[in-house]
Design a protein around this motif. Sequence first.
Motif, PDB file in Angstrom:
ATOM      1  N   SER A  88      -8.411   2.352   2.306  1.00 47.05           N
ATOM      2  CA  SER A  88      -8.461   1.232   1.374  1.00 47.05           C
ATOM      3  C   SER A  88      -7.110   0.968   0.725  1.00 47.05           C
ATOM      4  O   SER A  88      -6.869  -0.109   0.187  1.00 47.05           O
ATOM      5  N   CYS A  89      -6.218   1.939   0.799  1.00 50.34           N
ATOM      6  CA  CYS A  89      -4.871   1.747   0.250  1.00 50.34           C
ATOM      7  C   CYS A  89      -3.983   0.957   1.207  1.00 50.34           C
ATOM      8  O   CYS A  89      -3.286   0.029   0.797  1.00 50.34           O
ATOM      9  N   VAL A  90      -4.028   1.304   2.510  1.00 53.94           N
ATOM     10  CA  VAL A  90      -3.026   0.757   3.429  1.00 53.94           C
ATOM     11  C   VAL A  90      -3.541  -0.346   4.349  1.00 53.94           C
ATOM     12  O   VAL A  90      -2.743  -1.142   4.852  1.00 53.94           O
ATOM     13  N   GLU A  91      -4.843  -0.420   4.566  1.00 58.73           N
ATOM     14  CA  GLU A  91      -5.351  -1.394   5.542  1.00 58.73           C
ATOM     15  C   GLU A  91      -5.091  -2.818   5.070  1.00 58.73           C
ATOM     16  O   GLU A  91      -5.440  -3.200   3.958  1.00 58.73           O
ATOM     17  N   GLY A  92      -4.442  -3.608   5.910  1.00 60.15           N
ATOM     18  CA  GLY A  92      -4.157  -4.992   5.594  1.00 60.15           C
ATOM     19  C   GLY A  92      -2.939  -5.222   4.716  1.00 60.15           C
ATOM     20  O   GLY A  92      -2.615  -6.365   4.378  1.00 60.15           O
ATOM     21  N   ALA A  93      -2.220  -4.154   4.343  1.00 56.98           N
ATOM     22  CA  ALA A  93      -1.032  -4.311   3.494  1.00 56.98           C
ATOM     23  C   ALA A  93       0.144  -4.847   4.306  1.00 56.98           C
ATOM     24  O   ALA A  93       0.292  -4.551   5.490  1.00 56.98           O
ATOM     25  N   ASP A  94       0.987  -5.637   3.657  1.00 58.81           N
ATOM     26  CA  ASP A  94       2.192  -6.167   4.310  1.00 58.81           C
ATOM     27  C   ASP A  94       3.270  -5.101   4.435  1.00 58.81           C
ATOM     28  O   ASP A  94       4.037  -5.090   5.402  1.00 58.81           O
ATOM     29  N   ILE A  95       3.344  -4.221   3.439  1.00 61.15           N
ATOM     30  CA  ILE A  95       4.279  -3.098   3.462  1.00 61.15           C
ATOM     31  C   ILE A  95       3.479  -1.838   3.153  1.00 61.15           C
ATOM     32  O   ILE A  95       2.740  -1.783   2.168  1.00 61.15           O
ATOM     33  N   VAL A  96       3.613  -0.832   4.020  1.00 56.13           N
ATOM     34  CA  VAL A  96       2.924   0.438   3.856  1.00 56.13           C
ATOM     35  C   VAL A  96       3.972   1.532   3.712  1.00 56.13           C
ATOM     36  O   VAL A  96       4.847   1.679   4.576  1.00 56.13           O
ATOM     37  N   TRP A 129      -5.193   0.869  11.219  1.00 54.55           N
ATOM     38  CA  TRP A 129      -5.214   0.239   9.900  1.00 54.55           C
ATOM     39  C   TRP A 129      -4.013  -0.672   9.662  1.00 54.55           C
ATOM     40  O   TRP A 129      -3.989  -1.430   8.683  1.00 54.55           O
ATOM     41  N   ILE A 130      -3.001  -0.586  10.502  1.00 51.22           N
ATOM     42  CA  ILE A 130      -1.756  -1.319  10.263  1.00 51.22           C
ATOM     43  C   ILE A 130      -1.904  -2.784  10.672  1.00 51.22           C
ATOM     44  O   ILE A 130      -2.253  -3.105  11.803  1.00 51.22           O
ATOM     45  N   LYS A 131      -1.610  -3.646   9.741  1.00 55.09           N
ATOM     46  CA  LYS A 131      -1.700  -5.092   9.947  1.00 55.09           C
ATOM     47  C   LYS A 131      -0.573  -5.569  10.866  1.00 55.09           C
ATOM     48  O   LYS A 131       0.587  -5.179  10.673  1.00 55.09           O
ATOM     49  N   PRO A 132      -0.868  -6.414  11.870  1.00 58.95           N
ATOM     50  CA  PRO A 132       0.218  -6.989  12.679  1.00 58.95           C
ATOM     51  C   PRO A 132       1.224  -7.719  11.786  1.00 58.95           C
ATOM     52  O   PRO A 132       0.843  -8.473  10.889  1.00 58.95           O
ATOM     53  N   GLY A 133       2.494  -7.463  12.020  1.00 51.66           N
ATOM     54  CA  GLY A 133       3.536  -8.074  11.200  1.00 51.66           C
ATOM     55  C   GLY A 133       3.941  -7.255   9.993  1.00 51.66           C
ATOM     56  O   GLY A 133       4.830  -7.655   9.241  1.00 51.66           O
ATOM     57  N   ALA A 134       3.311  -6.096   9.803  1.00 52.99           N
ATOM     58  CA  ALA A 134       3.611  -5.259   8.643  1.00 52.99           C
ATOM     59  C   ALA A 134       4.879  -4.434   8.862  1.00 52.99           C
ATOM     60  O   ALA A 134       5.377  -4.297   9.986  1.00 52.99           O
ATOM     61  N   LEU A 135       5.380  -3.872   7.785  1.00 52.21           N
ATOM     62  CA  LEU A 135       6.426  -2.839   7.839  1.00 52.21           C
ATOM     63  C   LEU A 135       5.803  -1.538   7.376  1.00 52.21           C
ATOM     64  O   LEU A 135       5.137  -1.496   6.333  1.00 52.21           O
ATOM     65  N   VAL A 136       6.027  -0.472   8.135  1.00 54.15           N
ATOM     66  CA  VAL A 136       5.542   0.861   7.767  1.00 54.15           C
ATOM     67  C   VAL A 136       6.747   1.753   7.498  1.00 54.15           C
ATOM     68  O   VAL A 136       7.679   1.817   8.308  1.00 54.15           O
ATOM     69  N   VAL A 137       6.714   2.435   6.358  1.00 50.69           N
ATOM     70  CA  VAL A 137       7.808   3.331   5.962  1.00 50.69           C
ATOM     71  C   VAL A 137       7.218   4.722   5.741  1.00 50.69           C
ATOM     72  O   VAL A 137       6.764   5.051   4.645  1.00 50.69           O
ATOM     73  N   PRO A 138       7.197   5.569   6.770  1.00 48.51           N
ATOM     74  CA  PRO A 138       6.698   6.935   6.602  1.00 48.51           C
ATOM     75  C   PRO A 138       7.849   7.900   6.357  1.00 48.51           C
ATOM     76  O   PRO A 138       8.821   7.917   7.099  1.00 48.51           O
ATOM     77  N   TYR A 139       7.774   8.693   5.290  1.00 46.88           N
ATOM     78  CA  TYR A 139       8.850   9.665   5.113  1.00 46.88           C
ATOM     79  C   TYR A 139       8.380  10.986   4.495  1.00 46.88           C
ATOM     80  O   TYR A 139       9.177  11.750   3.942  1.00 46.88           O
ATOM     81  N   GLY A 140       7.088  11.283   4.620  1.00 42.69           N
ATOM     82  CA  GLY A 140       6.630  12.570   4.133  1.00 42.69           C
ATOM     83  C   GLY A 140       7.314  13.727   4.850  1.00 42.69           C
ATOM     84  O   GLY A 140       7.738  13.603   5.997  1.00 42.69           O
ATOM     85  N   THR A 141       7.434  14.861   4.171  1.00 44.43           N
ATOM     86  CA  THR A 141       8.058  16.031   4.778  1.00 44.43           C
ATOM     87  C   THR A 141       7.272  16.500   5.994  1.00 44.43           C
ATOM     88  O   THR A 141       7.844  16.865   7.026  1.00 44.43           O
ATOM     89  N   GLY A 172       0.844  -1.191   0.000  1.00 44.92           N
ATOM     90  CA  GLY A 172       0.000   0.000   0.000  1.00 44.92           C
ATOM     91  C   GLY A 172       0.873   1.233   0.000  1.00 44.92           C
ATOM     92  O   GLY A 172       1.661   1.433   0.931  1.00 44.92           O
ATOM     93  N   HIS A 173       0.774   2.063  -1.030  1.00 47.77           N
ATOM     94  CA  HIS A 173       1.663   3.220  -1.179  1.00 47.77           C
ATOM     95  C   HIS A 173       0.848   4.495  -1.320  1.00 47.77           C
ATOM     96  O   HIS A 173       0.046   4.636  -2.245  1.00 47.77           O
ATOM     97  N   VAL A 174       1.062   5.432  -0.403  1.00 46.60           N
ATOM     98  CA  VAL A 174       0.412   6.741  -0.457  1.00 46.60           C
ATOM     99  C   VAL A 174       1.414   7.755  -0.967  1.00 46.60           C
ATOM    100  O   VAL A 174       2.511   7.899  -0.408  1.00 46.60           O
ATOM    101  N   GLY A 175       1.037   8.470  -2.015  1.00 46.61           N
ATOM    102  CA  GLY A 175       1.922   9.466  -2.606  1.00 46.61           C
ATOM    103  C   GLY A 175       2.267   9.088  -4.030  1.00 46.61           C
ATOM    104  O   GLY A 175       2.479   7.908  -4.338  1.00 46.61           O
ATOM    105  N   ALA A 176       2.313  10.095  -4.910  1.00 45.51           N
ATOM    106  CA  ALA A 176       2.614   9.821  -6.314  1.00 45.51           C
ATOM    107  C   ALA A 176       3.683  10.763  -6.861  1.00 45.51           C
ATOM    108  O   ALA A 176       3.817  10.904  -8.071  1.00 45.51           O
ATOM    109  N   ARG A 177       4.445  11.399  -5.960  1.00 46.63           N
ATOM    110  CA  ARG A 177       5.508  12.289  -6.423  1.00 46.63           C
ATOM    111  C   ARG A 177       6.655  11.474  -7.009  1.00 46.63           C
ATOM    112  O   ARG A 177       6.617  10.253  -7.043  1.00 46.63           O
ATOM    113  N   GLY A 178       7.721  12.155  -7.438  1.00 52.05           N
ATOM    114  CA  GLY A 178       8.794  11.499  -8.176  1.00 52.05           C
ATOM    115  C   GLY A 178       9.390  10.295  -7.481  1.00 52.05           C
ATOM    116  O   GLY A 178       9.619   9.251  -8.114  1.00 52.05           O
TER     117      GLY A 178
END
Length: 333
Positions: free
Chosen positions: A195-203, A220-232, A138-144
């Motif tokens: 609907s983008c991130v709920e239940g995803a293995d990698i967010v 919304w974060i699935k147990p066992g998932a990896l979350v990578v937040p890096y917005g400004t 599940g990926h939020v963001g569409a920048r470069g």
Amino acid sequence: MQPIYIAYLNRLDIEALAITDDEILRAVEGALASQGRGETVIEPRVHLEPGVANGHFNVLRGAIREPIDSAGVKVVGDFVDNYKSGLPSELAILALFDPRTGVPKAILDASGITDMRTGAVTAIGAKHLARKGSKILGHVGARGTAYWNVRLLDRLFGFDEIRVHSRRPESRNAFAERLSRDLGKPVRATEDWQSCVEGADIVVEASRLNAPEPMLKTSWIKPGALVVPYGTMSAVELSLTDIMTKLVVDDWGQCKGGKFGSLRAHVETGRLSETTLHAELGQIVAGLKPGRESEDETNLFWHRGLSLSDIALGHAMLEKAERLGIGQRLRFA
């Protein structure tokens, strides 16, 4: 004084290199391992805010020992409203120098380098911190940088399902279409964050908010998932770090200070500190600290951007350009 020449690679030159996914990942992972072994110098980024538009400049500085043997400075503009003028939000220049004499060695268009190395750091973080069998992204963001996040993550994991979301429908739909074409598999654009991130293995959260707002809910974060937040600007709830087994960053020196960053509030409130931090990614890549150790771990990786990965990827591009006879040689002095 003897003549000094610099190598110059513009955007067309870098496109002509046709650097592969594996070449990008190899260069950036090597730099991370060097960082983990203490073979680098990295200084926290600094910011320049001109005050005339909705954006700022990031200035990143670092040095890597042999075999790369270069010091580098990258200046990258981050201007949210550039799309209104038909411009990328991020445009950058990378300058490389001899670390012993200060002699300039090269200047490269670093806009593509920024996108590629960011995606590589995201993917390498997932390689060490996500479940090996992760199948839903599940990926939020569409920048470069978003394109290379998804592309390089899929290179390593071969996802069964990829979901993407961004604020503007035209942006997310075009992003999904481009990824579907390039990856050769369906990529679904969703209408909302949940609907983008709920239940995803990698967010991955790479949003472009104008001010901090908790758009990504911890529930919304699935147990066992990896979350990578890096917005400004932060888009996550304060409670996000409470559910994590391991908190990993790219460089603690950069993450613990400064004005911007997705986990700035978590640092300020003590949720992320020297005590709660598990490791820098370079320490894991170098084998000095463990990455994921069980399927049950729910992990978080926050990266703010490493000058070292810019330098390493720029160096790899220069070597390939020399082999292929691409680029220009300019007289400096």
